[in-house]
Design an enzyme around this catalytic site. Structure first.
Site, mmCIF file in Angstrom:
data_model
loop_
_atom_site.group_PDB
_atom_site.id
_atom_site.type_symbol
_atom_site.label_atom_id
_atom_site.label_comp_id
_atom_site.label_asym_id
_atom_site.label_seq_id
_atom_site.Cartn_x
_atom_site.Cartn_y
_atom_site.Cartn_z
ATOM 1 N N TYR A 84 0.602 -0.775 0.120
ATOM 2 C CA TYR A 84 -0.119 0.159 -0.206
ATOM 3 C C TYR A 84 0.829 1.424 -0.286
ATOM 4 O O TYR A 84 2.190 1.091 0.514
ATOM 5 C CB TYR A 84 -1.096 0.211 1.076
ATOM 6 C CG TYR A 84 -1.974 -1.121 1.307
ATOM 7 C CD1 TYR A 84 -3.114 -0.679 0.705
ATOM 8 C CD2 TYR A 84 -2.413 -2.161 1.814
ATOM 9 C CE1 TYR A 84 -4.580 -1.322 0.750
ATOM 10 C CE2 TYR A 84 -2.564 -3.080 1.163
ATOM 11 C CZ TYR A 84 -4.724 -2.524 0.653
ATOM 12 O OH TYR A 84 -5.114 -3.531 0.661
ATOM 13 N N GLU A 85 0.071 2.463 -1.162
ATOM 14 C CA GLU A 85 1.187 3.706 -0.966
ATOM 15 C C GLU A 85 1.931 3.998 0.939
ATOM 16 O O GLU A 85 2.673 4.705 0.226
ATOM 17 C CB GLU A 85 0.006 4.795 -1.245
ATOM 18 C CG GLU A 85 1.156 5.923 -1.938
ATOM 19 C CD GLU A 85 -0.367 6.914 -2.810
ATOM 20 O OE1 GLU A 85 -0.237 7.833 -2.289
ATOM 21 O OE2 GLU A 85 -1.071 6.265 -3.080
ATOM 22 N N SER A 86 1.272 3.879 1.859
ATOM 23 C CA SER A 86 1.661 4.320 2.377
ATOM 24 C C SER A 86 2.795 3.528 3.214
ATOM 25 O O SER A 86 3.122 4.190 4.045
ATOM 26 C CB SER A 86 0.186 4.141 4.113
ATOM 27 O OG SER A 86 0.350 3.217 4.256
ATOM 28 N N GLY A 87 3.263 3.055 2.986
ATOM 29 C CA GLY A 87 4.542 2.014 3.212
ATOM 30 C C GLY A 87 4.697 0.733 3.615
ATOM 31 O O GLY A 87 5.738 0.612 4.494
ATOM 32 N N GLY B 205 -1.297 7.178 -5.872
ATOM 33 C CA GLY B 205 0.374 6.897 -6.929
ATOM 34 C C GLY B 205 -0.323 6.668 -7.833
ATOM 35 O O GLY B 205 0.568 5.997 -8.565
#
Length: 266
Positions: A60-63, A141
């Protein structure tokens, strides 16, 4: 309980949205890494991980790398993603180290608009950028996912507002204006491999890069698909009909959907 699809198809034990989500989940292979968008992509990716692809690595884009949520996340910042991840890294690391160098197998995206060459709009609809009719959530993203993943899977409901001759704004490049555009733009990834809708499956023609209807969902006709498309939709000569959802797929999907309201799996 049996119910009739909103498209007017024959009575079935599943809805058009359930068929779409199951069909999208089936596109994801075990032992691959998938960069997941929130919403329909996240639902389908978690369905795949819970059924036929237990070793699917969700990013996921949050890391959050290797997230294994026991409920559907509300956003990329949902704590369940970090709590269940194999690792949590910074957002710049996700993009600079994992995504941009081409280390992610599949990007899984939704769309507000999509055109015949798989270009996606999630920015503005109508008017111009400064004064649109509708301002959408934006890119996030998605442009980098579309540019850099080895392949892209898109899941989107099919109607004339969504399937447009030309998107109002190119947020994420598919195949641009046709063959050679991705190479001209220097995009590393392979582009859209498949588009899954509530009516069927579309794939890019190997020569023209134009989205072509290759498979219908059970109970859907090619006329319905073409009527829901804002251009003269190409239809494959070997057009087929896909398999309906299995009882096991529906059970898992409905359990996941139930977590939207109660926050936990039944």
């Amino acid at each position: 309980m049996s119910q009739r699809s909103e498209r007017g198809n024959a009575v079935a034990d599943w809805t058009a949205d359930e068929m779409m989500t199951v069909a999208a989940a089936r596109q994801l292979r075990d032992d691959t890494a998938c960069f997941v968008g929130i919403g329909l992509p996240s639902t389908a990716a978690n369905l795949a991980r819970t059924t036929h692809a237990p070793n699917l690595v969700l990013i996921y884009e949050s890391g959050c790398l290797g997230a294994k949520p026991d409920r559907l996340p509300l956003s990329i910042g949902d704590g369940v993603l970090a709590d269940t991840a194999d690792a949590v890294v910074s957002v710049p690391e996700v993009f600079n180290y994992w995504l941009q160098p081409g280390r992610i197998d599949v990007g899984f995206l939704g769309a507000a608009q999509i055109d015949r060459y798989g270009n996606i709009n999630t920015t503005v609809v109508g008017g111009d950028y400064d004064a649109p009719t509708v301002r959408l959530p934006g890119a996030g993203g998605a442009p980098e996912i579309a540019a850099s993943c080895r392949e892209v899977v898109v899941i989107v409901r099919q109607d004339l507002r969504t399937f447009t001759e030309r998107v109002d704004f190119v947020t994420s490049v598919g195949y641009g204006a046709g063959p050679g555009d991705r190479e001209r733009l220097g995009l590393r990834g392979g582009g859209p491999r498949v588009v899954i809708t509530d009516l069927g499956v579309l794939e890019p023609d190997p020569l023209t890069c134009e989205l072509t209807l290759t498979r219908l969902h059970p109970g859907v006709t090619r006329e319905q698909a073409r009527a829901a498309t804002g251009w003269d939709l190409a239809v494959a000569e070997g057009l087929t009909t896909g398999e309906p959802p299995t009882a096991a797929e529906l059970a898992v999907l409905r359990a996941l959907e139930a977590t939207k309201s109660d926050g936990r799996l039944p």
